[in-house]
Design an enzyme around this catalytic site. Structure first.
Site, mmCIF file in Angstrom:
data_model
loop_
_atom_site.group_PDB
_atom_site.id
_atom_site.type_symbol
_atom_site.label_atom_id
_atom_site.label_comp_id
_atom_site.label_asym_id
_atom_site.label_seq_id
_atom_site.Cartn_x
_atom_site.Cartn_y
_atom_site.Cartn_z
ATOM 1 N N GLY A 78 0.819 -1.199 0.000
ATOM 2 C CA GLY A 78 0.000 0.000 0.000
ATOM 3 C C GLY A 78 0.856 1.253 0.000
ATOM 4 O O GLY A 78 2.027 1.228 0.394
ATOM 5 N N GLY A 127 0.769 -5.268 1.024
ATOM 6 C CA GLY A 127 -0.477 -5.254 0.271
ATOM 7 C C GLY A 127 -0.370 -5.932 -1.082
ATOM 8 O O GLY A 127 -1.367 -6.425 -1.620
ATOM 9 N N GLU A 150 5.711 -5.347 7.621
ATOM 10 C CA GLU A 150 4.874 -4.486 8.472
ATOM 11 C C GLU A 150 5.421 -4.320 9.889
ATOM 12 O O GLU A 150 5.360 -3.229 10.464
ATOM 13 C CB GLU A 150 3.449 -5.045 8.540
ATOM 14 C CG GLU A 150 2.655 -4.917 7.250
ATOM 15 C CD GLU A 150 2.867 -6.084 6.303
ATOM 16 O OE1 GLU A 150 2.125 -6.202 5.320
ATOM 17 O OE2 GLU A 150 3.802 -6.890 6.542
ATOM 18 N N ASP A 158 -1.232 -7.845 7.779
ATOM 19 C CA ASP A 158 -2.676 -7.998 7.638
ATOM 20 C C ASP A 158 -2.976 -8.608 6.265
ATOM 21 O O ASP A 158 -2.432 -9.658 5.950
ATOM 22 C CB ASP A 158 -3.382 -6.654 7.857
ATOM 23 C CG ASP A 158 -2.794 -5.529 7.006
ATOM 24 O OD1 ASP A 158 -1.798 -5.755 6.310
ATOM 25 O OD2 ASP A 158 -3.337 -4.409 7.043
#
Length: 310
Positions: A78, A127, A150, A158
């Site tokens: 992301g 992402g 992350e 996630d």
């Protein structure tokens, strides 16, 4: 007066579009098109992809979908910088909207009812793994590098990583999620994150062959991909030797125990109590502006159904 030709106008328009969508007979291509930003995902991109994928899923003329990235990266995750800039200028809702859209897109891909072939050539992080590791077919190359970084910036893996990392042998998933370690395409194939290994130079002919597939039959698609696959340079015993060492350290019940197994006691003592408290600080649960993400109910994806038939 400077006049652009139709070819130059098309090229400029293509360069400005963050995601390209192409149609070839019964195949549809979704192409990430921010090569200068390593194809990092924005709210606009995930919104466009979600809309198009839902249209393709409901279109009986579409047999399969190919997902790839332009440039040297598949997708580096992301757009963290863009989200942080929005938050710091007071627009926190933009970041919330982005993550809601992104996670909903990951769920759509994980439950997609048509074959989704991800051609992962180059960097894939965070992402980027979310939109590819849930795909029906995950093709990697000698240029592929995956990481879930992350934890190094204070977040956690996630994008459905708690599922696809938990499917890996031994404690390899815990190792990747906690350390952000980078692995290549050969290792991805060995551990199960990838389904096929293809040389980067063979991706264009593979794309062309897939575009000619006339059905959504998983066996037919597997047959086409298999014509271009190669054995990786990684020997199976090398991976299992590495896994044995990883299991020894990452099989512990707590992060503290894992740290004890990795660090010598004198080094561990250098970590202050304040640092530990900061890293393990619980999230505040009394913020009324936040609510749990509710994902729509969807059945399992096509490849799971095909495996049950094979």
């Amino acid at each position: 007066m400077w006049v652009l030709s139709s070819t130059e106008l098309f090229r400029r328009d293509s360069m400005e579009q963050p995601v390209l969508f192409e149609e070839y007979s019964g195949a549809r291509k979704v192409i990430l098109n921010r090569p200068s930003k390593l194809n990092t995902l924005t709210l606009e991109m995930v919104s466009q992809m979600s809309n198009k994928l839902q249209i393709y899923e409901g279109d009986h003329t579409v047999n399969l979908v190919i997902l790839k990235g332009n440039g040297k990266a598949f997708c580096a995750g992301g757009d963290v910088i863009g989200n942080m800039c929005s938050v710091l200028t007071g627009h926190w809702s933009y970041g919330a909207s982005f993550y809601k859209k992104e996670l909903t897109l990951d769920h759509l891909i994980a439950t997609y009812k048509k074959p989704l072939i991800c051609l992962i050539d180059g960097v894939v992080m965070g992402g980027g793994a979310g939109i590819s590791m849930h795909g029906s077919f995950r093709v990697v190359t000698e240029k592929t590098v995956l990481a879930m970084p992350e934890a190094s910036i204070g977040l956690f893996p996630d994008v459905g990583a708690s599922y696809f990392l938990s499917q890996l042998p031994g404690y390899f998933g815990e190792y990747l999620g906690l350390t952000g370690a980078r692995i290549d395409g050969a290792t991805m194939l060995a551990c199960g994150l990838a389904t096929h290994f293809v040389f980067s130079k063979d991706l264009p002919p593979l794309e062309h062959a897939l575009s000619s597939v006339e059905s959504s039959n998983a066996s037919e698609i597997l047959s086409v991909i298999s014509k271009y696959t190669h054995k990786s340079n990684l020997k199976e015993e090398e991976f299992h030797k590495r896994l044995k060492s990883i299991n020894k350290c990452f099989s512990r019940q707590t992060v503290e125990d894992i740290l004890h197994s990795l660090w010598e006691p004198p080094k561990l003592e250098l970590v202050s109590a304040e640092t530990v408290d900061m890293l393990f600080k619980a999230l505040e649960e009394d913020d009324d502006d936040w609510c749990c993400l509710q994902l729509p109910a969807r059945s399992s994806n096509l490849l799971d159904h095909a495996r049950s038939k094979l």
